[in-house]
Every structure is written in C-alpha cells, then in structure tokens.
Design a protein around this motif. Structure first.
Motif, short mmCIF file in Angstrom:
data_model
loop_
_atom_site.label_atom_id
_atom_site.label_comp_id
_atom_site.label_asym_id
_atom_site.label_seq_id
_atom_site.Cartn_x
_atom_site.Cartn_y
_atom_site.Cartn_z
N LYS A 168 0.85 -1.19 0.00
CA LYS A 168 0.00 0.00 0.00
C LYS A 168 0.88 1.24 0.00
CE LYS A 168 -3.65 2.25 2.72
NZ LYS A 168 -4.48 2.16 3.96
N GLY A 169 0.50 2.22 -0.81
CA GLY A 169 1.26 3.47 -0.85
C GLY A 169 1.02 4.29 0.40
N ASN A 170 2.06 5.03 0.83
CA ASN A 170 1.91 5.90 2.00
C ASN A 170 2.02 7.36 1.58
OD1 ASN A 170 4.68 6.42 1.68
ND2 ASN A 170 5.25 4.81 3.14
N SER A 171 1.87 8.26 2.53
CA SER A 171 1.84 9.69 2.25
C SER A 171 3.17 10.22 1.73
CB SER A 171 1.43 10.47 3.51
OG SER A 171 2.32 10.17 4.58
N ASP A 172 4.25 9.49 1.98
CA ASP A 172 5.57 9.92 1.53
C ASP A 172 5.88 9.47 0.11
OD1 ASP A 172 6.00 11.06 4.02
OD2 ASP A 172 6.82 9.19 4.84
N GLY A 173 4.92 8.80 -0.51
CA GLY A 173 5.15 8.31 -1.86
C GLY A 173 5.81 6.96 -1.90
N GLY A 174 6.07 6.37 -0.73
CA GLY A 174 6.68 5.06 -0.68
C GLY A 174 5.63 3.96 -0.62
N ARG A 180 -0.45 -6.44 6.19
CA ARG A 180 -0.94 -7.81 6.38
C ARG A 180 -2.45 -7.83 6.17
NH1 ARG A 180 -0.23 -10.32 12.18
NH2 ARG A 180 -2.22 -9.25 12.49
N LYS A 181 -2.90 -8.69 5.27
CA LYS A 181 -4.31 -8.75 4.92
C LYS A 181 -5.06 -9.89 5.60
CE LYS A 181 -4.35 -5.38 1.85
NZ LYS A 181 -5.22 -4.18 1.99
N GLY A 182 -4.36 -10.91 5.99
CA GLY A 182 -5.06 -12.03 6.61
C GLY A 182 -4.11 -13.09 7.10
N ILE A 183 -4.64 -13.95 7.97
CA ILE A 183 -3.90 -15.09 8.49
C ILE A 183 -4.60 -16.34 7.99
CG2 ILE A 183 -3.20 -16.33 10.57
CD1 ILE A 183 -3.84 -12.58 10.63
N LEU A 184 -3.83 -17.25 7.39
CA LEU A 184 -4.39 -18.44 6.78
C LEU A 184 -3.70 -19.69 7.32
CD1 LEU A 184 -4.28 -15.99 4.54
CD2 LEU A 184 -5.14 -17.74 3.01
N ARG A 185 -4.39 -20.81 7.18
CA ARG A 185 -3.78 -22.10 7.47
C ARG A 185 -4.04 -23.04 6.30
NH1 ARG A 185 -1.59 -22.63 12.42
NH2 ARG A 185 -2.42 -21.41 14.16
N ALA A 186 -3.09 -23.94 6.08
CA ALA A 186 -3.26 -24.94 5.04
C ALA A 186 -4.35 -25.92 5.46
CB ALA A 186 -1.95 -25.69 4.80
N THR A 187 -5.22 -26.28 4.54
CA THR A 187 -6.25 -27.27 4.81
C THR A 187 -5.67 -28.67 4.61
OG1 THR A 187 -7.07 -27.41 2.54
CG2 THR A 187 -7.94 -25.63 3.92
N LYS A 188 -6.54 -29.67 4.69
CA LYS A 188 -6.09 -31.04 4.46
C LYS A 188 -5.72 -31.28 3.00
CE LYS A 188 -8.61 -33.25 8.26
NZ LYS A 188 -9.61 -34.27 8.64
N LYS A 189 -6.15 -30.38 2.11
CA LYS A 189 -5.89 -30.56 0.68
C LYS A 189 -4.54 -29.94 0.33
CE LYS A 189 -10.76 -30.81 -0.60
NZ LYS A 189 -11.85 -30.26 -1.44
N VAL A 190 -3.46 -30.64 0.74
CA VAL A 190 -2.10 -30.22 0.42
C VAL A 190 -1.66 -30.96 -0.84
CG1 VAL A 190 0.30 -30.20 1.19
CG2 VAL A 190 -1.55 -29.74 2.83
#
Length: 555
Positions: free
Chosen positions: A340-346, A351-361
């Motif tokens: 995501k861009g910030n006010s300084d132009g950088g 972090r958008k979410g926390i996930l876990r692997a399901t049984k379908k590996v």
C-alpha cells in the motif's frame, strides 16, 4: 484478594498486547518467489562409544521436502575433546560453543568445494556436467516460470538451478552430555536418556561472480581442450570456497524416559515382550528424533531463507502453487501480505489475513511443468481482503494460545470473582471448524479449580464459537490446610459449556465462556467449607454456572 487478581490480570494483559502493537511496522517481506535450498548434514564425533549410534540417527534426520540434500564426502568432524561439558561453577550441563573450531575444520576440509563438485556432478577424472543443476532447476522452478516457452524456458530453469548453489548450507549437529540418568523418587523414579545439543548453520559464500569465475577457470567437460584439462582439474582441487557461519542454536538438557522402572512397578502386569535393552534403544532413538526436530524447527523459524513465500493464484477456495515439495502440512500457518502506498510516496507492507493450510495439500514432488497442483488454504483471521496476487509467507507457530482474564461464579455473590488462566492447543480440523484441547486454572477466594477440556465447533474468519466439556478438581486452600489430606479438601468437577472468541488484532483475541458445573466426590472438609457465608452473607457454591472473560494470545 481482588486487587491482587486485578494486578495479575493487567500484567498478563500487557504482555499479551505488547507483541501485537506495531505488528507489521517495518516488517520485511522475504523474497517473493520461493527458491529451494540445499543442505549437507554433518555431525560432530568425539571418538567415544556413542559416535556410531549418534551417526545412525543424525544421518537419518528428516529436513522435510523443502531441501535438496548435497551428499558430500564430508559427513563428520572428528575432534579429541570430551563430549561432556559443564560450565565452570555450574552443575548443569550445556552445549559448548564450538564455532571457531567448526569453522576452521570446515574450511580446512574444503567443504565449500565439495558442495560445488556435487552440484555440478564432478567425476573422478574432473569432468563436470549440468545434469544435477538442470534437474534441480526444473524441480525448484516456480510454476509461473514454466509458462515461458522454448529456449527461454530452458534458460530460466537452468538459472533457477544455478541459484541454488548460492543457497547451499551445511548443518552441523553436535550432541553433547549424552548420558543415562535416574530422576525422581519413590514411585516416580525413572531412568532417562539425557543430552544437550547445538546446531551450527553455515552457508556457502557464493555469488554470481563466483559462478562466472567457475565457468571461466575451473569448468571441465568433454569439450575442454586436452592441453587444458589437467591444469583445470588441479586448479579446481586447489580452489577453496569459504563457508561462513549464519547461525548457532542450542538446546538445554533434553530427556526421554526409558519406562524401565515404571514397567517393573507393574509387576506381573508389566510388558514382558520388550526387554530393558530394547527400551533403552527406543528411548535413545526418540531422544535424537526430538533433538533433531527441535533444532530444525528453531533454525527454520529463525532463518529467512527457509521461509516459504509464494503468491496466491486463485480464490474460492484460496489456492497457491506450493505443497509437499515445500513441506507444507495441514494446519501450517501463513500470513497474506499486500502493498500500500503511503503519504511519503513510498510503499509499505500490509498484512491482509492469516491463513492455514487445509487437508488438501498438493503433492507437487515433480518437475515444474506449468500445470502443477495447488494446495488449499483457509482464512482464520485478519480484517483485510484476501485477493489473488497477495503474497503468502510461512509463519510457523506452536498451535498454542494463552488465555488470561477474570473468572466468576454467580451463585453465592461477588466474593467469588477471581482469576482465570488457560493454555489451549489447536487440533486442526476441517475448513470452517475449530477444535481445542485446553488446560484451565481458576482462582477465587480461598479456592481453585483446574480442568482439562476439549471443544469442537464453528469458525469463520475472526470469530469462533464452540461447545466444550471437561473434568477436573476443585480444592480449598487456606492457612493450616497442611493438617488435612488433599482428598479432604478436594472435590471432583464435571464441566460443560460454550466458548466464543473474537479476533481483536491477531494474534490477540477476546474470549468469553460460560459453563455449568457438577461437583461430586467431596472430601469432608470441602463439604464443611462449601456454602459457608462470610460477614456479608456471600458464599461459594460450585454447583451451577461459571463464567470467564479475558484475552487470548496465540503463539
């Protein structure tokens, strides 16, 4: 009493919230495209009777599917020092720091040169080829790379394999203070295998310039002019490619019970099929299995190059092109990141979410073809939107969570408010469901109860709700209680209830649970104290409801 509980709660609350504050601030995202590492396993030898047995277990240690193994000739560093080490003035054994000695020995024995020779499949006559490089390049290349075609695809695959040389590691295992020792007294006395251990992680000091130098000065194959072959062969054998220490981790005294004394105490009911020697051998093997597992877990969690990182390739369900080849297992935790861009132009990492692997590996232990299978993931927390293209970053955890809060028993009056503490282990289950095994301690007034429970229920991102049931002991404690047998002060407790948990800012949750208790098997002093009113007419009655409210920290 209430003031003390409040102080304890606030102290633990601060400890839980502190790691969450500023989370993701300045956090660095590992390399976006996962590149496989290779490793050589080396052990320390002391010239004692344990060398051969330790070697058998270290050589069989599993590094998981995410590593290629460089099977070089150097497999042991032999030293003349003692395996036992006690720091001066201490009665506790520790793993000595042998960094300087190991570094010197690895470079003297040309460990780096051996790795390059193995990767380039060097033969006894000095000839080399790209067969292993090409094979590893195909196996480690990301599926996205394979959408290229023709010569460009071949070059991409070869380049991916060559990069692995710069990600070649040596893992030196040092098992020390290995011994049999009795612990405990009376009926708890048992014979244990015990040991301390350390793992030294070294990396081949190699870059693209070294690769160019290698091809120019040391490469030798059937196309090399005859007059150059002997000189290039000798030059390579004299070439010393240094290795450098990346990290050292150690374990304090670990122990595994042999079960010999416990089996003897069973008398005629004991297991006669297994001899004491077999029990000693099994405990020895289990000790080394735990040592290697703990060391590998700590080093993989600590070192950025070992972190699996890959883009999300599709949604509904969430999928990514990683699997058994990267040692992905059911329940393995990942963070999904975007920019995501910030006010300084950088640009900052979000972090958008926390996930876990399901049984379908997915079983992707094949060369990359552009059509390799995808593993599925489920979102468990996070208030951001998970979309295709976000980067998944592996974040290993222990699947544990610590809950602290206030406990209350409504029947009897406010005197029965107290402190709640629990430790839960998450058992990974189907998508949309959660399961926990929990140990709980509740303090209120002059009494406490501790329970073991199990719960199974529903999960949506950021929220869980599940019924649970457990058993435990309720006990009174007061000045002079040592005059009574513990059974006189205790009662047994059966509890059933419902718990709800809401994510505040992962890994911190707010939890609330309500339960109903049934008490039985009361000691005579317990019965005397139960229901006794204080000066305000308040009394304690465990039969009935019990509630708890607090925060939970996942780790």
């Amino acid at each position: 009493m209430k003031t003390r509980y409040s102080y304890i709660f606030l102290l633990l609350l601060t400890a839980c919230l502190s790691p969450a504050q500023g989370q993701d601030q300045g956090e660095m995202l590992p390399e976006e495209r996962y590149t496989r590492n290779s490793a050589s396993i080396i052990r320390m030898e002391y010239g004692d009777s344990f060398d051969a047995r330790v070697a058998a277990h270290i050589n069989n240690t599993s590094l998981g599917g995410r590593f290629d193994i460089n099977e070089i000739a150097l497999q042991a560093l032999k030293i003349s020092e003692s395996r036992n080490y006690y720091p001066m003035g201490s009665s506790l054994p520790t793993a000595p720091d042998r960094t300087e000695l190991i570094s010197t020995m690895l470079n003297e024995q040309q460990a780096g040169q051996q790795i390059v020779a193995y990767v380039f499949n060097r033969q006894s006559d000095g000839n080399m080829n790209l067969d292993r490089v090409f094979e590893r390049g195909e196996y480690s290349a990301h599926d996205v790379d394979m959408r290229l075609s023709g010569t460009l695809k071949v070059e991409t695959v070869r380049d991916a394999g060559s990069q692995l040389i710069g990600r070649s590691y040596l893992m030196v295992y040092d098992v020390t203070n290995l011994r049999q020792e009795y612990s405990g007294e009376g009926d708890s006395r048992e014979l244990y295998w015990k040991a301390t251990a350390a793992l030294y992680l070294y990396k081949l000091n190699w870059d693209e310039q070294d690769l160019d130098t290698f091809y120019d000065k040391y490469w030798l194959d059937d196309n090399t002019p005859a007059e150059e072959k002997q000189a290039k062969k000798a030059a390579f054998e004299a070439w010393n490619i240094p290795v450098e220490l990346i990290s050292r981790i150690s374990l304090f005294d670990k122990s595994v019970s042999t079960g010999i004394e416990a089996n003897k105490r069973l008398g005629v009911l004991g297991d006669k099929k297994k001899t004491d020697e077999q029990r000693l051998s099994d405990a020895f093997a289990e000790l080394h299995k735990q040592i290697c597992s703990d060391l590998n877990y700590k080093i993989e969690k600590q070192h950025e190059d070992f972190v699996v990182t890959t883009p999300i390739t599709s949604l509904r369900p969430i999928r990514a092109k990683i699997g058994t080849k990267e040692d992905v297992k059911h329940g393995l935790r990942f963070y999904a990141y975007g920019f995501k861009g910030n006010s300084d132009g950088g640009i900052k990492l979000v972090r958008k979410g926390i996930l876990r692997a399901t049984k379908k590996v997915a079983d992707n232990r094949i060369v990359a073809t552009g059509e390799s299978p995808e593993s599925e993931f489920t979102k468990i927390a996070g208030y951001g939107r998970v979309v295709e293209g976000l980067t998944l970053v592996e974040k290993k955890d222990l699947n544990l969570s610590l809950g602290v809060g206030f406990n209350s028993i409504p029947q009897g009056g406010p005197v029965n408010g107290g402190f709640h503490l629990d430790l839960s282990y998450e058992n990974h289950t189907r998508k949309g469901f959660c399961a926990y095994a929990t140990a709980t301690l509740n303090l209120d007034g002059d009494a406490m109860n501790y329970l073991l429970s199990y719960g199974y229920g529903l999960r949506i991102p950021n929220f869980e709700i599940y019924p649970f049931a457990g058993v435990g002991i309720d006990a009174y404690s007061f000045d002079g209680d040592d005059a009574y047998e513990s059974s006189d002060l205790n009662a047994y407790l059966v509890q059933g209830g419902l718990r709800a948990q809401l994510n505040i800012f992962y890994p911190v949750y707010l939890f609330w649970n309500v339960s109903f208790n049934t008490v039985f098997g009361k000691g005579y002093k317990y019965e005397e104290l139960e229901g006794t009113s204080d000066s305000n007419g308040n009394y304690r009655e465990m039969n009935g409801t019990q509630t708890a409210l607090g925060v939970r920290y996942c780790f």
